[in-house]
Enzyme design. Structure first.
Site, PDB file in Angstrom:
ATOM      1  N   ASP A 146       2.394 -19.535 -11.508  1.00 18.28           N
ATOM      2  CA  ASP A 146       3.248 -18.493 -10.943  1.00 18.28           C
ATOM      3  C   ASP A 146       2.412 -17.699  -9.952  1.00 18.28           C
ATOM      4  O   ASP A 146       1.380 -17.120 -10.315  1.00 18.28           O
ATOM      5  CB  ASP A 146       3.787 -17.579 -12.040  1.00 18.28           C
ATOM      6  N   GLU A 233       6.044 -22.968  -7.737  1.00 23.28           N
ATOM      7  CA  GLU A 233       7.300 -22.363  -7.325  1.00 23.28           C
ATOM      8  C   GLU A 233       7.704 -22.877  -5.945  1.00 23.28           C
ATOM      9  O   GLU A 233       6.870 -22.987  -5.046  1.00 23.28           O
ATOM     10  CB  GLU A 233       7.169 -20.844  -7.269  1.00 23.28           C
ATOM     11  N   ASP A 333       4.405 -12.286 -15.766  1.00 25.12           N
ATOM     12  CA  ASP A 333       4.036 -13.385 -14.869  1.00 25.12           C
ATOM     13  C   ASP A 333       3.565 -14.613 -15.639  1.00 25.12           C
ATOM     14  O   ASP A 333       3.834 -15.752 -15.226  1.00 25.12           O
ATOM     15  CB  ASP A 333       2.950 -12.918 -13.899  1.00 25.12           C
TER      16      ASP A 333
END
Length: 365
Positions: A146, A233, A333
């Site tokens: 992340d 991502e 996160d």
């Protein structure tokens, strides 16, 4: 290309420029207009100050710390990376930077096979309990990543990588502010103003070099993990940097606050983190090591509860995650990195099942 002979007759000084350089410039112009007709913006005019690169397609030779460029002759340069034996020079691109000229050489050795990106459905792997390993091939281990601002990367195994903030830290911002102020105090068009602007350019280049070196180190750290796949991502960074929509009062027509002043600092931090460049470096190194990169839609990954699946914006408060339904708490996160990892695992399972169905249909026929 066909217009070059006529341009050379109209401009005799074109004879002093190598023909392959002129051809590459025409190709650039053609690409720019193709992008324009496909809706990517009108081509920008290149003048003497902003046309800072050109490419040779043939005739380039290198010996030690000297390089031969057609129409320019032999030039000395700092040979930072020698050409391996067996490789031939295919092209060379010269670029002007704030501290001088740089040359990048494209080399080729046909005896060395190309790196082939391994398909996701061909990765050999074991499977968890409750899933038949004979019916599917799956990734054995996935590392979820992340990307963030407070920390540059959060891993699903709870490790974190710091974000040095090369251009947004206090010292860098103060230095840039002082040097930019010195430019504004100089007379426009003067040599002193150009010198001051060159100092600002060199400072920006120093920041870029630091960021690039750090990103290569981070990418090596991620890819060197003992995993079969890396889940990242699938970010739309250009969309994230877009300005806020304008808000107006229906009665008076006056502009209302839309949060752009606060978003300005966030945009600066996102640009400083340079997530897109980091993702490209990770993909490049992963292909070299035969690993798979899986891009996952990060929508609601940091707002989804990993215990009950409840998704709510109020679940997250900064770096804290506390589910409003079941009370589950975790680092927001790191939890998002775990969610990305799980979504990538589901993608592997789904693709493997689709392959099994297709194979079974062929066998039945």
């Amino acid at each position: 290309m066909t217009a070059l002979p006529y341009l050379k007759k109209a401009r005799p000084w074109f004879a002093e420029i190598d023909s392959t350089v002129l051809q590459q410039n025409v190709k650039r112009l053609d690409t720019a207009y193709k992008n324009f007709f496909e809706g990517r913006g009108f081509p920008k005019f290149k003048n003497r100050s902003n046309f800072t690169s050109f490419t040779y397609q043939m005739g380039v030779k290198a010996q030690g710390n000297k390089i031969y460029l057609p129409k320019l002759g032999w030039l000395r340069f700092f040979n930072s990376r020698s050409i391996p034996t067996g490789f031939t020079i295919k092209a060379a691109t010269l670029r002007k930077r704030q501290d001088g000229w740089y040359v990048s050489i494209r080399i080729e050795d046909k005896t060395i096979p190309d790196y082939v990106k391994k398909p996701l459905n061909e990765v050999k792997a074991s499977t968890p309990l409750g899933f038949n390993p004979e019916r599917s091939r799956r990734v054995n281990s996935i590392l979820g990543c992340d990307l963030g601002i407070t920390k540059l990367v959060h891993f699903s195994d709870r490790h974190q990588i710091d974000n040095p903030r090369f251009s947004t830290n206090k010292k860098a911002r103060r230095t840039l502010k002082i040097r930019q102020r010195r430019i504004n105090r100089k007379v426009k068009g003067s040599k002193n103003r150009k010198k001051a602007a060159n100092k600002v350019g060199r400072f920006h280049k120093k920041i870029t070099d630091k960021r690039t070196a750090y990103q290569w180190s981070v990418a090596n750290t991620i890819v060197s993990r003992k995993v079969d796949a890396i889940a990242l991502e699938d970010l739309n960074v250009s969309g994230m940097l877009r300005r806020c929509q304008v808000k107006t009062d229906e009665k008076t027509g006056r502009f209302l606050k839309n949060g752009q002043s606060r978003k300005k600092g966030l945009n600066r931090s996102i640009s400083d983190a340079s997530w897109s460049d980091l993702i490209l470096k990770i993909e490049y190194l992963a292909v070299k090591q035969g690993k798979v990169v899986i891009k996952i839609n990060p929508k609601y990954s940091s707002q989804e509860c990993r215990n009950c699946g409840h998704t709510d914006k109020s679940n997250r408060d900064g770096e804290k995650f506390i589910c409003t339904e079941c009370g589950y708490h975790e680092h927001a996160d790191i939890g998002a990195a775990k969610t990305i990892r799980d979504r990538a695992l589901e993608t592997c399972i789904e693709r493997s099942r689709n392959i099994v169905r297709g194979d079974s249909a062929k066998l039945a026929v």
